[in-house]
Write an enzyme that holds these catalytic residues in place. Sequence first.
Site, short mmCIF file in Angstrom:
data_model
loop_
_atom_site.label_atom_id
_atom_site.label_comp_id
_atom_site.label_asym_id
_atom_site.label_seq_id
_atom_site.Cartn_x
_atom_site.Cartn_y
_atom_site.Cartn_z
N LYS A 104 0.86 -1.19 0.00
CA LYS A 104 0.00 0.00 0.00
C LYS A 104 0.89 1.23 0.00
CE LYS A 104 -4.48 0.90 0.19
NZ LYS A 104 -5.59 0.05 -0.24
P1 NAD Z 1 -13.00 7.46 -2.63
O1 NAD Z 1 -12.01 8.51 -2.38
O2 NAD Z 1 -13.51 7.25 -4.00
O3 NAD Z 1 -14.27 7.65 -1.66
C1 NAD Z 1 -14.18 7.80 -0.27
C2 NAD Z 1 -15.53 8.27 0.21
O4 NAD Z 1 -15.56 8.31 1.63
C3 NAD Z 1 -15.88 9.68 -0.28
O5 NAD Z 1 -17.25 9.73 -0.62
C4 NAD Z 1 -15.61 10.53 0.96
O6 NAD Z 1 -16.32 11.75 0.95
C5 NAD Z 1 -16.09 9.58 2.02
N1 NAD Z 1 -15.65 9.90 3.37
C6 NAD Z 1 -14.44 10.36 3.78
N2 NAD Z 1 -14.48 10.59 5.10
C7 NAD Z 1 -15.72 10.26 5.53
C8 NAD Z 1 -16.37 10.28 6.78
N3 NAD Z 1 -15.74 10.67 7.89
N4 NAD Z 1 -17.65 9.86 6.83
C9 NAD Z 1 -18.30 9.46 5.72
N5 NAD Z 1 -17.75 9.43 4.51
C10 NAD Z 1 -16.47 9.82 4.42
O7 NAD Z 1 -12.34 6.09 -2.05
P2 NAD Z 1 -12.77 4.60 -2.37
O8 NAD Z 1 -11.84 4.10 -3.40
O9 NAD Z 1 -14.24 4.51 -2.55
O10 NAD Z 1 -12.34 3.90 -1.00
C11 NAD Z 1 -13.23 3.79 0.12
C12 NAD Z 1 -12.75 2.65 1.01
O11 NAD Z 1 -12.73 1.43 0.27
C13 NAD Z 1 -11.33 2.81 1.57
O12 NAD Z 1 -11.27 2.18 2.84
C14 NAD Z 1 -10.49 2.01 0.59
O13 NAD Z 1 -9.27 1.57 1.13
C15 NAD Z 1 -11.43 0.85 0.33
N6 NAD Z 1 -11.17 0.11 -0.91
C16 NAD Z 1 -11.12 0.73 -2.11
C17 NAD Z 1 -10.89 -0.03 -3.25
C18 NAD Z 1 -10.90 0.57 -4.63
O14 NAD Z 1 -10.82 -0.19 -5.60
N7 NAD Z 1 -11.02 1.87 -4.79
C19 NAD Z 1 -10.69 -1.40 -3.15
C20 NAD Z 1 -10.77 -2.01 -1.90
C21 NAD Z 1 -11.03 -1.25 -0.78
#
Ligand code: NAD
Length: 418
Positions: A104
């Site tokens: 990561k």
């Molecule tokens: P992103 O940046 O696209 O979205 C993150 C979202 O969370 C946004 O809508 C943001 O406004 C919101 N957010 C931030 N702080 C917040 C809070 N305190 N309360 C509520 N909402 C809040 O990121 P993503 O890619 O959707 O990732 C989200 C999660 O999923 C992370 O934990 C990431 O590690 C995990 N993840 C992502 C992927 C991927 O393919 N993108 C894969 C596996 C896991």
Amino acid sequence: MENGVFGMVLKQLDTTAEIIGLDENMHRMLRQPERELTVSVPIQMDDGRIEVFTGHRVQYNSARGPCKGGIRYHPDVSLDEVKALAAWMTWKCAVVNIPYGGAKGGVQCDPLTMSKSEIMRMTRRYTFGILPIIGPRHDIPAPDVNTSSETMGWIMDTVSMLEAATTLDIVTGKSIELGGSLGRREATGRGVMITTMELLRRLGKNPEDVTVAVQGFGNVGSVAADLIRKEGCRIVAASDASGGYFKGDGLDIDGMIQYTETSKNHLLAGYEGDGVEVISNEELLTLDVDLLVPAALENQINEKNGDNIRAKMIVEGANGPTTPEADNILHDKGVIVAPDILANSGGVVVSYFEWVQGIQSFFWDLDEINQNLKNIMVSAFDTVWELSTKEKVDMRTAAMMIAIKKVAVAMEQRGIFP
Ligand code: NAD
């Protein structure tokens, strides 16, 4: 004992090691990442100032294959957090049985206050900093919080310029035009939907009777909400960093997604819909719904609010949204948690497909990708569910037992270098 998010990882690992009777030496090796790199990222801001950011890349374990994991831009990024996320990537790739280790990366910054050209310069300088340790056979980055296919394009271009060769396979999560895979953008949310449907099937529940709250409306949360709704569930609440939105008879998810396509920083701030109430993130987490999908950041369900959670099922879209203390509370209350390393693995599975397609220079159609994703995820779900039933442990413990055993076997078979 480590505190912080990496402390969570160690607690989960230690519990699992005890249950499976993991060899003590193996246990000690698995408690540490293979490699940690911290880089200084100085860039010129648009107003002429020099800002110096800090970036990290951690390769946790490469016993099962090249390391794989996303890159996050967020004010809370720290080495501790990146180590934890790299460990979870290692377990995740093992649970779904794809031939990768875990890594990561992240830069501590607030991208919501930066211009696009500042973010691009920061991405290029960070890429330069971590270049000595990444590569298609070593460590392949991907998008995570606040990074996207656009960020991956800049990373790919930076490496290509420095190596004087077009290096498409340095990252996954690229745009289709740059060798990305169909279905990658939606893959994590699709995997969350697949996990949800398998869980409902196993519990004998009809999707039409299921109400859902989704925390986080970015890549994972918005796609998961959309696809879970299309399966018949009712999404009554959704939130992002700007706040939460509630409508008892179901939110207009299509309308909300459209709104974020053009809103400032793609946030829901200012969204208005017929009968929609504004709620806080804390209220969203404790709503009386059947299913809660945390899809934002780690540490959201913890010892402070664990007792107040009223959902009967949790499907973890985010990495590490539930602390070990909250896990115990939820377990005692009979809440079923489909853990992150299983539920959000769709992204890394389709990243793997992207890497394979890139190497072959032969691209599959969307049906083939979605079908292969479904096969892998359903099979991983079945294995976890069956072990959890047989050993009478929760799904996280079962998933961890499977993952740790797989990584340990690979390490054992390779032996210790030199
Ligand atoms: P992103 O940046 O696209 O979205 C993150 C979202 O969370 C946004 O809508 C943001 O406004 C919101 N957010 C931030 N702080 C917040 C809070 N305190 N309360 C509520 N909402 C809040 O990121 P993503 O890619 O959707 O990732 C989200 C999660 O999923 C992370 O934990 C990431 O590690 C995990 N993840 C992502 C992927 C991927 O393919 N993108 C894969 C596996 C896991």
